[in-house]
Design a protein around this motif. Structure first.
Motif, PDB file in Angstrom:
ATOM      1  N   LEU A 308       0.985  -1.318   0.152  1.00  0.00           N
ATOM      2  CA  LEU A 308      -0.127  -0.119  -0.085  1.00  0.00           C
ATOM      3  C   LEU A 308       0.604   1.207   0.246  1.00  0.00           C
ATOM      4  O   LEU A 308       0.588   2.199  -0.851  1.00  0.00           O
ATOM      5  N   LEU A 309       1.921   1.221   0.748  1.00  0.00           N
ATOM      6  CA  LEU A 309       3.057   2.250   0.732  1.00  0.00           C
ATOM      7  C   LEU A 309       3.531   2.689  -0.415  1.00  0.00           C
ATOM      8  O   LEU A 309       3.367   3.757  -0.919  1.00  0.00           O
ATOM      9  N   SER A 310       3.927   1.672  -1.300  1.00  0.00           N
ATOM     10  CA  SER A 310       4.648   1.784  -2.395  1.00  0.00           C
ATOM     11  C   SER A 310       3.647   2.096  -3.496  1.00  0.00           C
ATOM     12  O   SER A 310       3.948   2.955  -4.270  1.00  0.00           O
ATOM     13  N   LEU A 311       2.251   1.816  -3.416  1.00  0.00           N
ATOM     14  CA  LEU A 311       1.076   2.011  -4.356  1.00  0.00           C
ATOM     15  C   LEU A 311       0.916   3.483  -4.065  1.00  0.00           C
ATOM     16  O   LEU A 311       0.791   3.895  -5.032  1.00  0.00           O
ATOM     17  N   PHE A 312       0.826   3.876  -2.924  1.00  0.00           N
ATOM     18  CA  PHE A 312       0.760   5.425  -2.770  1.00  0.00           C
ATOM     19  C   PHE A 312       1.777   6.386  -3.681  1.00  0.00           C
ATOM     20  O   PHE A 312       1.422   7.054  -4.218  1.00  0.00           O
ATOM     21  N   GLY A 313       3.113   5.882  -3.352  1.00  0.00           N
ATOM     22  CA  GLY A 313       4.056   6.609  -3.961  1.00  0.00           C
ATOM     23  C   GLY A 313       4.071   6.423  -5.349  1.00  0.00           C
ATOM     24  O   GLY A 313       4.056   7.356  -6.103  1.00  0.00           O
ATOM     25  N   GLY A 314       3.835   5.244  -5.995  1.00  0.00           N
ATOM     26  CA  GLY A 314       3.689   5.110  -7.141  1.00  0.00           C
ATOM     27  C   GLY A 314       2.667   5.905  -8.222  1.00  0.00           C
ATOM     28  O   GLY A 314       2.752   6.499  -9.020  1.00  0.00           O
ATOM     29  N   VAL A 315       1.454   5.613  -7.470  1.00  0.00           N
ATOM     30  CA  VAL A 315       0.412   6.163  -8.126  1.00  0.00           C
ATOM     31  C   VAL A 315       0.338   7.727  -8.020  1.00  0.00           C
ATOM     32  O   VAL A 315       0.194   8.532  -9.224  1.00  0.00           O
ATOM     33  N   LEU A 316       0.933   8.136  -7.067  1.00  0.00           N
ATOM     34  CA  LEU A 316       1.197   9.711  -7.158  1.00  0.00           C
ATOM     35  C   LEU A 316       2.069  10.162  -8.150  1.00  0.00           C
ATOM     36  O   LEU A 316       1.980  11.296  -8.539  1.00  0.00           O
TER      37      LEU A 316
END
Lengths: 386, 392
Positions: A308-316
């Motif tokens: 989830l942490l990585s997805l937050f960064g990636g999507v942003l």
């Protein structure tokens, strides 16, 4: 799925840390998107497939050597040739040599055939006839019209370097096409001022009737001129473009290596965050286990948080890139590498790659802490202080 | 003010092995990428800054940006060579070489193709460029369609070994020798006899004239003489300036290096910040104890900033080592790109200078400083009583 609210809560327990980690994933992903787009643009085909029916004939030694203008009838009579266009690189300068004023300047001996060979281009202002009929007429790409604020009928002065002439040309037509960063005028304009250049052209464009013709003509045509004083090399538009990319050197390897290392950097930063988070929660996880949580659930809890942490960064990061893309494309279009902008799009495959990198980082970064958390025995966990 | 010994921080870094090594590795990779890309730009820049002499003047047609665009007719050459300011050799002949450059599209050994400059020179062309020497084979003989190829070009392009033949339809040249120009512009060129070349390509003149002048005053006199002669319509450029102006070729690579370097550094800086925040929060009681012992807020602040700077310095140094290894082992050969000013290949090698390494280290120190600033601030403003009461 019931664990999801807990994963969210865990994620934002240390707000500063989560935000910093998201930031340190977001920025590198932004860089990967930009580099990936550049890489992908090198392979793109701005003509949308129309280039499959175009060949370019140049002097075998290199494109800077001229060919006789008299090859025209010989090339035209080859079966499968629909139209032939003689082109020439004028070069020179507009106003000055600054990066802002760099754009491609071509002259053609066959203005009337221009739009037949480049049939993805359409005239949107003025008319083709006005340009063809005016020996000092200029055909301009729409993007350049906008960039310099030119108007139809305006005079544009081009100063030559290869050809020691100064030309004053009148804008007669504006075209719309995937690549709108060039201007085109009549080769007669140069020949009138410099009679010695008569009889020579830079290269020939050929429009072919079929893919069969595109494949057959190069060998046939080159054999025809093999032992003349002006041997030729005929390539498809795609091969010709690849030749330019190859001239840049091994850009692909350079950019791919940079991107690979960037992925590793993100991985290290994310792994660090997850290791720290897991270490702080040893006792807590042991308590969860005593409450009846399974090992599998603990694994999911930690791995889910990492993902989830990585997805937050990636999507942003991807979103930031998508948001800034139009500005980025315009900046490239206005740079000396302007022709490159034509091939740049918001490529879905680049976004997909960025997303895949995000998922990969999330899973790999969380793996070690997750397994360790799940495997630790309850008593060990409870015994730990701090 | 009493300082906290640096040993305290160093030991702390080594206690948290995993976190420290992950952070150090991240910073090291960022520094390495930055160094490698900048070494590429530096190598390319070096070709231009090392090329050309202050005493040579390159004569081109007015408004030409490069030799390729220029043209000088046969009858102009004696007029140029007899202008005042040109140095004379022992026989009293002007030290000047009328040259022709043409671009050849050659196939690279690694696949693909690129343009290479072939330069026709007069015999005096050698005397004007004293840095060049033959490394293999022999000199070309005039009129025999023979060429000599630079080592750099022969390493990158097919059919350029001594004894091989370059041919394009009816055009044929035999490679009879290799030469080295010490990392300057001719290292990207193929040389042959100018008169033979004019015949082959059916040209009616030269591209440029390179003339030697004995000193600065003579040079300025020669350049002024050229531009004041309206019959010629030529201009003279100091050879060194001509090459300096082409350093712009390296600008996109340097921009790429800086862009990737700076954005990634901010990312890595966030990573370092995370590590330092964790370090501070796990040592809250310790910090409070230090404060209770009488260490000032400033000492605590300095101590934690130092710890962060030390952490990233490790990363920076490791990055330098990785960068040097990468350049020495993986990127040690020659590479090339196209100089669009001359429309042909520039052959060059990666070049990692001490100045670049220093930039890499400074880069890492900056990451450490900014990464440590806020966590150190938090540490310095720890409330002593609250922190000491805290359990665990």
């Amino acid at each position: 799925m019931k664990l999801l609210p807990l994963v969210f809560k865990n994620l934002f327990r240390k707000k500063t840390r989560s935000l910093l980690t998201i930031g340190s994933i977001l920025l590198p992903l932004f860089v990967i998107c930009i580099l990936g787009t550049m890489l992908r643009a090198l392979d793109s085909d701005p003509s949308n497939g129309k280039g499959m029916y175009r060949l370019i004939v140049r002097h075998k030694v290199s494109i800077t050597n001229w060919l006789p203008a008299a090859y025209d009838p010989k090339i035209r009579q080859l079966p499968g040739v629909v139209e032939v266009l003689r082109m020439n690189w004028f070069g020179g300068s507009y106003v000055d040599q600054s990066a802002r004023n760099q754009f491609a300047r071509f002259s053609t001996s066959d203005a009337d055939r221009f739009l037949k060979v480049f049939d993805e281009a359409t005239v949107v202002e003025g008319s083709e006839k006005e340009w063809v009929d005016d020996r000092s007429g200029l055909l301009v790409g729409r993007l350049l019209m906008k960039k310099y604020g030119w108007k139809l009928g305006q005079k544009v002065t081009l100063k030559g370097d290869i050809y020691p002439v100064t030309l004053e040309l009148t804008i007669r037509a504006v075209f719309e096409a995937p690549d709108e960063t060039g201007v085109y005028f009549h080769h007669e304009a140069i020949e009138e001022a410099l009679p010695r250049v008569k009889g020579f052209v830079g290269w020939y464009w050929i429009k072919t009737a079929s893919l069969e013709a595109t494949e057959r003509i190069p060998a046939q045509l080159d054999a025809m001129f093999e032992n003349s004083s002006f041997p030729t090399k005929t390539e498809t538009e795609k091969e010709f473009q690849n030749g330019w990319v190859s001239m840049l050197g091994n850009v692909k390897l350079l950019v791919t290596s940079i991107c690979t290392i960037i992925v590793f950097v993100i991985l290290l930063i994310a792994a660090n965050t997850m290791a720290m988070a897991a270490r702080e929660r040893v006792t807590e996880i042991a308590v969860l286990r005593t409450l009846g949580f399974r090992k599998r659930q603990i694994l999911g809890l930690v791995l889910g948080e990492s993902l989830l942490l990585s997805l937050f960064g990636g999507v942003l990061g991807v979103a930031l890139y998508a948001l800034l893309f139009p500005g980025f494309r315009e900046a490239v279009a206005n740079s000396p590498m302007g022709g490159f902008a034509a091939g740049m799009k918001l490529f879905p495959e680049i976004l997909a790659v960025a997303f895949a990198v995000t998922v990969f980082v999330g899973l790999v970064a969380g793996l070690a802490p997750a397994v360790r958390s799940a495997q630790r025995s309850i008593t060990d966990g409870l015994r730990q202080v701090g | 003010m009493l300082g906290i010994p640096l040993k305290y921080n160093v030991r702390n870094l080594f206690v948290r092995k995993v976190t420290t090594s992950l952070t150090v590795a991240g910073i090291a990779l960022v520094v390495m990428v930055f160094l490698c890309v900048m070494a590429l730009g530096e190598g390319l820049t070096r070709v231009f800054t090392a090329s050309g002499s202050d005493r040579n003047v390159l004569v081109l047609r007015q408004n030409s940006q490069s030799e390729l665009q220029s043209g000088i007719t046969r009858d102009q050459v004696p007029l140029v060579e007899t202008l005042p300011g040109v140095e004379k050799d022992a026989d009293g002949k002007p030290l000047a070489s009328a040259e022709l450059v043409v671009v050849l599209n050659l196939e690279k050994r690694e696949g693909g193709s690129s343009n290479v400059t072939i330069r026709g020179v007069e015999e005096k062309g050698w005397k004007l460029r004293p840095g060049i020497r033959l490394t293999e084979g022999r000199m070309f003989s005039p009129g025999a369609s023979e060429v000599i190829v630079s080592d750099g070009v022969s390493r990158r392009f097919k059919d350029t070994n001594v004894g091989e033949e370059l041919h394009f339809g009816a055009y044929r040249w035999k490679v009879v020798g290799h030469f080295d120009a010490g990392g300057t512009a001719p290292d990207s060129e193929i040389w042959t006899d100018v008169e033979g070349m004019i015949n082959t390509f059916k040209r009616n003149g030269y591209s440029s004239v390179l003339a030697r002048t004995p000193d600065r005053a003579a040079r300025d006199l020669f350049v002024a003489g050229l531009s004041s002669d309206p019959r010629l319509a030529l201009e003279g450029k100091v050879e060194r300036t001509y090459y300096d102006e082409q350093t712009a070729t390296a600008a996109p690579i340097k921009f790429l290096g800086l862009f990737v370097g700076v954005v990634m550094a901010i990312g890595a800086c966030f990573g370092a910040m995370n590590t330092m925040y964790a370090a501070v929060s796990s040592r809250t009681r310790e910090i409070a104890t230090l404060r209770a012992l009488g260490f000032s807020r400033l000492s605590i602040l300095a101590s934690f900033i130092l710890e962060s700077v030390f952490l990233s310095l490790l990363g920076g140094l490791l990055g330098c080592v990785l960068g040097v290894l990468a350049v020495k082992l993986a990127l040690s050969g020659v590479t090339g790109t196209t100089n669009f000013a001359t429309f042909s290949e520039v052959v060059f090698a990666f070049r990692l200078t001490p100045a670049l390494l220093l930039t890499g280290v400074v880069f890492s120190l900056a990451m450490g400083f900014f990464g440590g600033l806020f966590p150190a601030g938090r540490a310095a403003f720890t409330k002593i009583t609250q922190a000491l009461r805290q359990v665990g």
